[in-house]
Design a protein around this motif. Sequence first.
Motif, mmCIF file in Angstrom:
data_model
loop_
_atom_site.group_PDB
_atom_site.id
_atom_site.type_symbol
_atom_site.label_atom_id
_atom_site.label_comp_id
_atom_site.label_asym_id
_atom_site.label_seq_id
_atom_site.Cartn_x
_atom_site.Cartn_y
_atom_site.Cartn_z
ATOM 1 N N GLY A 127 0.792 -1.273 -0.021
ATOM 2 C CA GLY A 127 -0.052 -0.001 -0.101
ATOM 3 C C GLY A 127 0.685 1.250 -0.015
ATOM 4 O O GLY A 127 0.459 2.334 -0.826
ATOM 5 N N VAL A 128 2.144 1.153 0.610
ATOM 6 C CA VAL A 128 2.744 2.377 0.614
ATOM 7 C C VAL A 128 3.565 2.361 -0.644
ATOM 8 O O VAL A 128 3.868 3.468 -1.217
ATOM 9 N N ALA A 129 3.898 1.395 -1.325
ATOM 10 C CA ALA A 129 4.783 1.250 -2.420
ATOM 11 C C ALA A 129 3.782 1.731 -3.681
ATOM 12 O O ALA A 129 4.398 2.290 -4.586
ATOM 13 N N LEU A 130 2.660 1.852 -3.543
ATOM 14 C CA LEU A 130 1.742 2.066 -4.545
ATOM 15 C C LEU A 130 1.491 3.537 -4.430
ATOM 16 O O LEU A 130 0.748 4.220 -5.561
ATOM 17 N N ARG A 131 1.992 4.245 -3.500
ATOM 18 C CA ARG A 131 1.600 5.713 -3.482
ATOM 19 C C ARG A 131 2.835 6.564 -3.706
ATOM 20 O O ARG A 131 2.601 7.991 -3.916
ATOM 21 N N ILE A 132 4.089 6.195 -3.452
ATOM 22 C CA ILE A 132 5.172 7.246 -3.515
ATOM 23 C C ILE A 132 5.567 7.670 -4.990
ATOM 24 O O ILE A 132 5.708 6.774 -5.725
ATOM 25 N N THR A 133 5.986 8.974 -4.946
ATOM 26 C CA THR A 133 6.273 9.618 -6.246
ATOM 27 C C THR A 133 7.896 9.693 -6.301
ATOM 28 O O THR A 133 8.459 9.556 -5.084
ATOM 29 N N PRO A 134 8.290 9.822 -7.497
ATOM 30 C CA PRO A 134 9.803 10.123 -7.501
ATOM 31 C C PRO A 134 10.454 11.295 -6.613
ATOM 32 O O PRO A 134 11.379 11.120 -5.840
ATOM 33 N N GLU A 135 9.677 12.239 -6.466
ATOM 34 C CA GLU A 135 10.076 13.423 -5.587
ATOM 35 C C GLU A 135 10.201 12.985 -4.157
ATOM 36 O O GLU A 135 10.817 13.423 -3.416
ATOM 37 N N GLN A 136 9.067 12.244 -3.759
ATOM 38 C CA GLN A 136 8.781 11.623 -2.466
ATOM 39 C C GLN A 136 9.941 10.755 -2.217
ATOM 40 O O GLN A 136 10.662 10.695 -0.970
ATOM 41 N N LEU A 137 10.329 9.937 -3.061
ATOM 42 C CA LEU A 137 11.363 8.841 -2.818
ATOM 43 C C LEU A 137 12.585 9.547 -2.757
ATOM 44 O O LEU A 137 13.705 9.050 -1.978
ATOM 45 N N LYS A 138 12.886 10.497 -3.497
ATOM 46 C CA LYS A 138 14.146 11.129 -3.060
ATOM 47 C C LYS A 138 14.483 11.913 -1.762
ATOM 48 O O LYS A 138 15.462 11.882 -1.058
ATOM 49 N N SER A 139 13.293 12.448 -1.272
ATOM 50 C CA SER A 139 13.248 12.830 0.085
ATOM 51 C C SER A 139 13.389 11.674 1.283
ATOM 52 O O SER A 139 14.183 11.878 2.006
ATOM 53 N N ILE A 140 12.772 10.709 1.075
ATOM 54 C CA ILE A 140 12.884 9.539 1.914
ATOM 55 C C ILE A 140 14.183 8.996 1.838
ATOM 56 O O ILE A 140 14.789 8.696 2.905
ATOM 57 N N GLY A 141 14.709 8.703 0.661
ATOM 58 C CA GLY A 141 15.991 8.263 0.471
ATOM 59 C C GLY A 141 17.286 9.196 1.111
ATOM 60 O O GLY A 141 17.861 8.771 1.579
ATOM 61 N N ALA A 142 16.973 10.498 1.088
ATOM 62 C CA ALA A 142 17.991 11.520 1.626
ATOM 63 C C ALA A 142 18.019 11.274 3.119
ATOM 64 O O ALA A 142 19.024 11.263 3.610
ATOM 65 N N GLN A 143 16.887 11.254 3.847
ATOM 66 C CA GLN A 143 16.529 11.169 5.133
ATOM 67 C C GLN A 143 17.390 9.680 5.555
ATOM 68 O O GLN A 143 18.027 9.574 6.623
ATOM 69 N N LEU A 144 17.139 8.691 4.886
ATOM 70 C CA LEU A 144 17.420 7.340 4.943
ATOM 71 C C LEU A 144 19.018 7.351 5.095
ATOM 72 O O LEU A 144 19.762 6.695 5.893
ATOM 73 N N ARG B 19 17.500 20.814 6.123
ATOM 74 C CA ARG B 19 16.474 20.570 5.076
ATOM 75 C C ARG B 19 16.254 19.122 4.594
ATOM 76 O O ARG B 19 15.081 19.027 4.288
ATOM 77 N N VAL B 20 17.066 18.331 4.856
ATOM 78 C CA VAL B 20 16.715 16.826 4.652
ATOM 79 C C VAL B 20 15.561 16.395 5.529
ATOM 80 O O VAL B 20 14.606 15.796 4.935
ATOM 81 N N SER B 21 15.529 16.733 6.710
ATOM 82 C CA SER B 21 14.672 16.262 7.706
ATOM 83 C C SER B 21 13.379 17.006 7.526
ATOM 84 O O SER B 21 12.154 16.316 7.626
ATOM 85 N N ALA B 22 13.357 17.941 7.046
ATOM 86 C CA ALA B 22 12.109 18.887 6.911
ATOM 87 C C ALA B 22 11.341 18.595 5.708
ATOM 88 O O ALA B 22 10.326 18.225 5.717
ATOM 89 N N ASP B 23 12.147 18.015 4.736
ATOM 90 C CA ASP B 23 11.638 17.582 3.366
ATOM 91 C C ASP B 23 11.026 16.235 3.772
ATOM 92 O O ASP B 23 9.871 15.743 3.227
ATOM 93 N N PHE B 24 11.836 15.268 4.543
ATOM 94 C CA PHE B 24 11.207 13.978 4.983
ATOM 95 C C PHE B 24 9.962 14.213 5.768
ATOM 96 O O PHE B 24 8.917 13.487 5.574
ATOM 97 N N ASP B 25 9.923 15.021 6.754
ATOM 98 C CA ASP B 25 8.646 15.451 7.292
ATOM 99 C C ASP B 25 7.448 15.629 6.502
ATOM 100 O O ASP B 25 6.447 15.020 6.859
ATOM 101 N N VAL B 26 7.567 16.502 5.383
ATOM 102 C CA VAL B 26 6.577 16.932 4.661
ATOM 103 C C VAL B 26 6.003 15.623 3.770
ATOM 104 O O VAL B 26 4.766 15.379 3.885
#
Length: 461
Positions: A90-107, A443-450
């Motif tokens: 259900g998570v995999a079906l929703r994530i966009t490239p822009e969101q994945l970049k923010s998730i990846g940077a935080q990780l 910046r990374v953490s703020a983007d991830f939070d959004v």
Amino acid sequence: MSGARYWAAEAWLDGRWQREVLLEVGADGHWSRITAGVPLPEGAVQLEGPVLPSLVDAHSHAFQRAFAGLAERRDSESDDFWSWRDRMYGVALRITPEQLKSIGAQLYLELLRGGYTQVCEFHYLQHREDGTAYEDELAMAWALAEAAEQVGMGLTLLPVLYAHAGFQQPALRPDQRRFATDADWIWNARSRLNAAGRPLLNAGVALHSLRAAHGDDIRRLQALVGDTDLPIHIHISEQQQEVRDCLAATGQRPMQWLCNELRPDARWQLVHATHSTPAEIEQVAASGAGIVICPGTEANLGDGLCDLPGWLKAGVPISLGSDSHVTRDWVEELRWLEYGQRLGLQRRNVASAPGARPSSAERLFEAALAGSAAPAGFSAWGLRVGARADFLVLDPQASGQLGVPVTHRLDALIFGGQGQVLRQVFVAGHCRLEQGRHAAQARVSADFDVVMQTLWGGSGE
């Protein structure tokens, strides 16, 4: 920095603590010379703590960082890997490239903080939410590459061959539509990623599992790979149900079938390898393949315990993976690895080798260090000439370190420490983290939070 010279009063070199170590970085960001027993030379940067090699995180699904901590409730009679997997889709079906970049940077920032400086991304989230291709089919892969670049993390991208829903199923399920690939797609993706020439980025290939990549799929990819020197990763024998299904479909257990039918070699990394027989361990050892153990995720999903004594005795290369990212710190992974064995076998210091390496911590760390290069497609790793100049500086005042004899420092780090233990983290000779903080952290953490607020709306449902 290129041409930099670092000096450590103590460093873990050649499997032991050595004093007065001069570490010299070449113009290419790799070690040009490492020498012990050298008094602090003029012009060298004196490091303010003991130096350890970093480790490679050999198995990651970056998008699952957005799901960590959000699947820890049970609303039905049973909850296991398979019910978790359905919720994860259900998570995999929703994530966009822009969101994945923010998730990846935080990780990746968190992985740096956890002592990893290279991550192997087992990447199967490829297409649009409806399963159609992006204009650039590698949009999701580039998002991860940009995330790693943003924080200065080394990245090995492993595009994943994912073609079937099960051993007896010719197609994917509707909720797997974003994963669909074949061997030619994977080979093209790997070629494009390597041709990009991005710093700290390289690519190999992966097969999701024997249930998702059948024999003909894998043989086609093997034909494309040929003798090319690159890492080849596959999930295998993570779950008892997978073993039963493989036996029903092929008459053989997963690792048995892999070794008999596909003849893996030292390029292959078998991820999890949780459920094995002594005969399978012997076959894998003879092949030269390595295994990737993910103790935190395997515990979280209820997978089971691997035969760690068997794998160590056979001399099979071992590396660590953070997988679903419920843990993002190799100290915690090694602690989980040993403690799981202690609970299962009801004895202590399972990983130790009395007479040769009596310290469980040292033996596990050395095994993970020795196994770090191959999963990432490197010929060398650690404090070795020719390896990339990555290293960690321990805080001697950190929890569990203060007052501990040098001979027990790794023991105390893995089994007696807690909280932030690293003073600095270096990648290719450059300091990426100072006192646990990254220059881009705010910046990374703020983007991830959004992104998290967008995906979950604060509900976690």
